[in-house]
Design an enzyme around this catalytic site. Sequence first.
Site, PDB file in Angstrom:
ATOM      1  CD  GLN A 177      -3.649   0.296  -0.152  1.00 22.55           C
ATOM      2  OE1 GLN A 177      -3.354   1.207  -0.770  1.00 22.55           O
ATOM      3  NE2 GLN A 177      -4.055  -0.868  -0.054  1.00 22.55           N
ATOM      4  CB  SER A 197       0.863  -5.937  -5.974  1.00 19.79           C
ATOM      5  OG  SER A 197       0.411  -6.426  -6.415  1.00 19.79           O
ATOM      6  CG  HIS A 199      -2.985  -4.106  -8.905  1.00 18.17           C
ATOM      7  ND1 HIS A 199      -4.226  -3.865  -8.122  1.00 18.17           N
ATOM      8  CD2 HIS A 199      -2.440  -5.398  -7.469  1.00 18.17           C
ATOM      9  CE1 HIS A 199      -4.215  -5.051  -6.772  1.00 18.17           C
ATOM     10  NE2 HIS A 199      -3.443  -5.836  -7.040  1.00 18.17           N
ATOM     11  CB  THR A 235       7.488 -18.766 -18.201  1.00 20.09           C
ATOM     12  OG1 THR A 235       7.591 -19.747 -18.795  1.00 20.09           O
ATOM     13  CG2 THR A 235       7.897 -17.992 -19.078  1.00 20.09           C
ATOM     14  CB  CYS A 320      -7.950  -9.483  -0.316  1.00 17.86           C
ATOM     15  SG  CYS A 320      -6.782  -9.415  -1.617  1.00 17.86           S
TER      16      CYS A 320
END
Length: 379
Positions: A177, A197, A199, A235, A320
């Site tokens: 955050q 993260s 996004h 990958t 979440c």
Amino acid sequence: MKYFDYAATCPLDQEAAQLYIQSATEFFGNTSSLHDTGNQAQQLLETCRKELAQMLGVQTDGIYFTSGGSEGNFLAIQALLSSPFKKGKHIITSTAEHASIHSALEKCKQEGFEITALPYDPDGHIEVEQLKAAIREETVLIAIQHGNSEIGTVQPIVEISKLCRERDILLHSDCVQTFGKLDMQELAQSVDSLAISGHKFYGPKGVGAVYLNPRLHWEAFYPNTSHENGFRPGTVNVPGIAAMTLAAQQSLASLAEQQEHFIKLRDIFLNTIKDKEAQIKVYPSDLPSIVGLRIKGMEGQLVMLECNRNGYAISTGSACQVGSQAPAKTMTALGVTGKQAKEFIRISFGKNTKPEDVRTLGKTLIKILHAYEKQSERN
């Protein structure tokens, strides 16, 4: 729809999107392939690793790319606990951690670890003295988020790090955050691991990173894994990593400008609802982009649905936890229980949020409150 849920996810930056397409079409090789096409992708990957390390002020060989914050938190904790750094079966965390941390620590409980979860003080922070009192001889890990995703308070990670260094305790911090909103270099140099993260700062979904202090020797959670030096299988998502790295550079380049923007928006929102202070409880925040509040007597889910009906996207806490009947974890950490805990809603701003939209959202919340009060009087 006016979007006020940037703490859940951000739209993909247009330049980052263009770089994603370019990388996916020109650098499409598997980074583990030995031919030139694979080598070109590998070179781009290592350039991104070096760039992200410089942004954090850490060693390049401590950066590992992941699928996002939840996987990053899980794998970082597993890596730290696999290290022979210190023997023990006790972990300290906070009640308000992200679901991915609680999930990772639940697995640790199944493996014989004892977990101590600390509450927040009334201002939404971990009390360092209380944390210090919770430390035992067998404490091996402390996992404390940097920025709370529901009310936006920022924890004293650097101060906590000093305690950990004195007592040979490993420290992980969920920085999902805060990366892209704050200067992270001092923190990154103070922890043993952190997770971010893409996004959350206008990069693509499905990509993130972990910093793991290279001084530590750790064992791969997935045996015989070759990608990312054994940190995770699969990958490597080179286009996503390239786009995330560009989004990170852009976010950090505009830190001061964005902070000023968010402070202005928060002030506008609070001024708009100030006449309803008795009915609207706003929680303290160190991140001006996040406003956590309760409209007294109204369940948060109802307020969220009414806002949606009026064209505003807000949330009732961490995305979440959607579908859970439990209140927001931060409310529990603050000692707010029962019906009051389920009154919580979150409003979060982004770089494209307009002041006028913030004003009209505040007025809409007051309109929703008035309608509820009239309905209550009729009943």
